[in-house]
Design a protein around this motif. Structure first.
Motif, PDB file in Angstrom:
ATOM      1  N   THR A 101       7.755  -8.663 -27.250  1.00 61.22           N
ATOM      2  CA  THR A 101       8.555  -8.270 -26.092  1.00 61.22           C
ATOM      3  C   THR A 101       8.608  -9.376 -25.048  1.00 61.22           C
ATOM      4  O   THR A 101       7.720 -10.231 -24.974  1.00 61.22           O
ATOM      5  CB  THR A 101       7.997  -6.996 -25.424  1.00 61.22           C
ATOM      6  N   ALA A 102       9.639  -9.320 -24.228  1.00 62.65           N
ATOM      7  CA  ALA A 102       9.780 -10.276 -23.127  1.00 62.65           C
ATOM      8  C   ALA A 102       8.645 -10.107 -22.123  1.00 62.65           C
ATOM      9  O   ALA A 102       8.127 -11.095 -21.589  1.00 62.65           O
ATOM     10  CB  ALA A 102      11.134 -10.093 -22.434  1.00 62.65           C
ATOM     11  N   THR A 103       8.233  -8.875 -21.870  1.00 62.86           N
ATOM     12  CA  THR A 103       7.169  -8.647 -20.896  1.00 62.86           C
ATOM     13  C   THR A 103       5.832  -9.210 -21.393  1.00 62.86           C
ATOM     14  O   THR A 103       5.036  -9.722 -20.598  1.00 62.86           O
ATOM     15  CB  THR A 103       7.021  -7.154 -20.543  1.00 62.86           C
ATOM     16  N   HIS A 104       5.584  -9.138 -22.695  1.00 65.89           N
ATOM     17  CA  HIS A 104       4.364  -9.728 -23.241  1.00 65.89           C
ATOM     18  C   HIS A 104       4.406 -11.250 -23.095  1.00 65.89           C
ATOM     19  O   HIS A 104       3.425 -11.876 -22.690  1.00 65.89           O
ATOM     20  CB  HIS A 104       4.178  -9.343 -24.710  1.00 65.89           C
ATOM     21  N   ARG A 105       5.531 -11.846 -23.418  1.00 68.25           N
ATOM     22  CA  ARG A 105       5.677 -13.307 -23.289  1.00 68.25           C
ATOM     23  C   ARG A 105       5.512 -13.726 -21.828  1.00 68.25           C
ATOM     24  O   ARG A 105       4.873 -14.736 -21.532  1.00 68.25           O
ATOM     25  CB  ARG A 105       7.043 -13.769 -23.808  1.00 68.25           C
ATOM     26  N   LEU A 106       6.074 -12.932 -20.914  1.00 66.50           N
ATOM     27  CA  LEU A 106       5.933 -13.214 -19.491  1.00 66.50           C
ATOM     28  C   LEU A 106       4.460 -13.159 -19.091  1.00 66.50           C
ATOM     29  O   LEU A 106       3.964 -14.032 -18.368  1.00 66.50           O
ATOM     30  CB  LEU A 106       6.751 -12.214 -18.669  1.00 66.50           C
TER      31      LEU A 106
END
Length: 164
Positions: free
Chosen positions: A8-13
């Protein structure tokens, strides 16, 4: 199939944030600072003294956290507490000359970490990333029921169809 949070984008962030904080912490240690203390110093640079409550509100931190940070900074001579001339019950925090001298070093450190983080990015992509992250911040602030406290407001039309 199970939800793959790591994609997910939130995990990468979150992972990028952890890497940035670790890199910034290493740079700050060279200045004799701990992460977050630079934010207190930067908050005091513009308009002089602030109360602990004002600092906590501006930085989005709990008052006891700010008190501990200010105490450490005062121990090193970077800030000083003085009783407010308007209300003797309040203490205001001021930047000292040694604290003020650190500001240029903090700014250089932040620029260095930013440059390292965005190495290989085109200017267009850097601008797009900032817009997307501001939009994400706005979305999450809205979902939390909090008023979005963005330093750079983002309008819905800031993102073109190609960027969205």
């Amino acid at each position: 199939m199970a939800f793959q949070y790591t994609k997910t984008a939130t995990h990468r962030l979150n992972e990028a944030h952890k890497a940035e904080r670790a890199r910034a912490a290493a740079e700050l240690a060279g200045l004799g600072l701990q992460p977050g203390q630079e934010l207190v110093l930067k908050a005091l640079v513009t308009d002089g003294g602030r109360t602990m409550s004002e600092l906590a509100q501006e930085l989005g931190l709990e008052p006891p956290t700010v008190t501990a940070m200010v105490t450490r900074l005062a121990t090193h001579g970077f800030v000083v507490r003085q009783t407010s001339p308007m209300d003797g019950r309040l203490a205001q925090v001021f930047l000292t000359e040694p604290g003020r001298a650190l500001i240029a070093d903090i700014d250089r450190q932040r620029r260095r970490v930013e440059k390292e983080a965005l190495a290989g990015f085109r200017d267009k992509d850097k601008r797009k990333l900032r817009k997307l992250l501001r939009k994400m911040e706005k979305n999450l602030s809205k979902a939390n029921g909090a008023a979005a406290n963005l330093t750079e407001p983002v309008a819905d039309d800031d993102l073109t169809a190609a960027e969205a």
